[in-house]
Design a protein around this motif. Structure first.
Motif, PDB file in Angstrom:
ATOM      1  N   GLU A 153       0.858  -1.186   0.000  1.00  0.00           N
ATOM      2  CA  GLU A 153       0.000   0.000   0.000  1.00  0.00           C
ATOM      3  C   GLU A 153       0.890   1.229   0.000  1.00  0.00           C
ATOM      4  O   GLU A 153       1.995   1.161   0.523  1.00  0.00           O
ATOM      5  N   PRO A 154       0.529   2.332  -0.553  1.00  0.00           N
ATOM      6  CA  PRO A 154      -0.733   2.643  -1.216  1.00  0.00           C
ATOM      7  C   PRO A 154      -0.764   2.264  -2.698  1.00  0.00           C
ATOM      8  O   PRO A 154      -1.742   2.504  -3.373  1.00  0.00           O
ATOM      9  N   PHE A 155       0.328   1.634  -3.194  1.00  0.00           N
ATOM     10  CA  PHE A 155       0.387   1.284  -4.617  1.00  0.00           C
ATOM     11  C   PHE A 155      -0.700   0.283  -5.007  1.00  0.00           C
ATOM     12  O   PHE A 155      -1.290   0.382  -6.078  1.00  0.00           O
ATOM     13  N   ASN A 156      -0.976  -0.663  -4.117  1.00  0.00           N
ATOM     14  CA  ASN A 156      -2.027  -1.643  -4.415  1.00  0.00           C
ATOM     15  C   ASN A 156      -3.392  -0.966  -4.502  1.00  0.00           C
ATOM     16  O   ASN A 156      -4.158  -1.213  -5.433  1.00  0.00           O
ATOM     17  N   ALA A 157      -3.699  -0.083  -3.579  1.00  0.00           N
ATOM     18  CA  ALA A 157      -4.986   0.621  -3.607  1.00  0.00           C
ATOM     19  C   ALA A 157      -5.110   1.470  -4.865  1.00  0.00           C
ATOM     20  O   ALA A 157      -6.197   1.603  -5.432  1.00  0.00           O
ATOM     21  N   GLY A 158      -3.993   2.015  -5.320  1.00  0.00           N
ATOM     22  CA  GLY A 158      -4.008   2.823  -6.535  1.00  0.00           C
ATOM     23  C   GLY A 158      -4.234   2.013  -7.800  1.00  0.00           C
ATOM     24  O   GLY A 158      -4.495   2.569  -8.861  1.00  0.00           O
ATOM     25  N   SER A 159      -4.140   0.697  -7.684  1.00  0.00           N
ATOM     26  CA  SER A 159      -4.334  -0.193  -8.835  1.00  0.00           C
ATOM     27  C   SER A 159      -5.614  -1.017  -8.714  1.00  0.00           C
ATOM     28  O   SER A 159      -5.757  -2.047  -9.368  1.00  0.00           O
ATOM     29  N   LYS A 160      -6.562  -0.558  -7.902  1.00  0.00           N
ATOM     30  CA  LYS A 160      -7.756  -1.376  -7.632  1.00  0.00           C
ATOM     31  C   LYS A 160      -8.594  -1.663  -8.871  1.00  0.00           C
ATOM     32  O   LYS A 160      -9.316  -2.657  -8.909  1.00  0.00           O
ATOM     33  N   ALA A 161      -8.461  -0.856  -9.921  1.00  0.00           N
ATOM     34  CA  ALA A 161      -9.234  -1.107 -11.146  1.00  0.00           C
ATOM     35  C   ALA A 161      -8.816  -2.410 -11.825  1.00  0.00           C
ATOM     36  O   ALA A 161      -9.593  -2.977 -12.591  1.00  0.00           O
ATOM     37  N   ARG A 162      -7.630  -2.911 -11.523  1.00  0.00           N
ATOM     38  CA  ARG A 162      -7.186  -4.160 -12.151  1.00  0.00           C
ATOM     39  C   ARG A 162      -7.223  -5.363 -11.202  1.00  0.00           C
ATOM     40  O   ARG A 162      -6.809  -6.457 -11.568  1.00  0.00           O
ATOM     41  N   HIS A 163      -7.694  -5.169  -9.979  1.00  0.00           N
ATOM     42  CA  HIS A 163      -7.753  -6.273  -9.023  1.00  0.00           C
ATOM     43  C   HIS A 163      -8.572  -7.436  -9.577  1.00  0.00           C
ATOM     44  O   HIS A 163      -9.696  -7.263 -10.044  1.00  0.00           O
TER      45      HIS A 163
END
Length: 136
Positions: A74-84
């Motif tokens: 985080e916060p990189f993962n949250a910033g990529s939530k559109a591809r989760h």
């Protein structure tokens, strides 16, 4: 004609687990203005690196043949939530030889030629590309 080969995919889960793996794929026969390209080369651009590794912790990743799993903090993962949870192909552009074509004259004219193309899944043994996006 059924064509099989390997292709690289990247998947980021909501918990930050990033999986990059080579998988067996069946490629469809080209139709219309499409061509089937046997890929021979593909560069690694910054835009490719963004979905391949991004901010993943590669020092602590687990590696097995044809696959690695790493954690995106985080916060990189949250910033990529559109591809989760979405399995994405990798490789924006590449070059190879056209081995099959759809019905259009433009596609048929490329058979046997080495082309550069922008298929969006160039990290693959084969890819389908639009003939208009191929440059002999």
């Amino acid at each position: 004609m059924t064509t099989t080969g390997k292709q690289l995919f990247t998947t980021l889960e909501a918990d930050g687990k990033l999986t990059v793996a080579i998988e067996d794929v069946t490629f469809p026969d080209p139709t219309g203005n499409e061509v089937l390209v046997k890929m021979e080369a593909a560069p690694i651009n910054p835009s490719d690196l963004a979905i391949l590794v991004g901010a993943a912790d590669m020092e602590n990743a687990s590696y097995t043949p044809g696959k690695f799993v790493a954690t995106v903090p985080e916060p990189f993962n949250a910033g990529s939530k559109a591809r989760h949870g979405i399995k994405l192909p990798a490789g924006n552009e590449g070059a190879g030889t056209v081995v099959a074509a759809g019905d259009s004259d433009a596609a048929k004219a490329l058979v046997g030629q080495r082309v550069s193309c922008v298929p969006g899944n160039a990290y693959s043994q084969y890819c389908i590309a639009n003939a208009a996006m191929c440059l002999p």
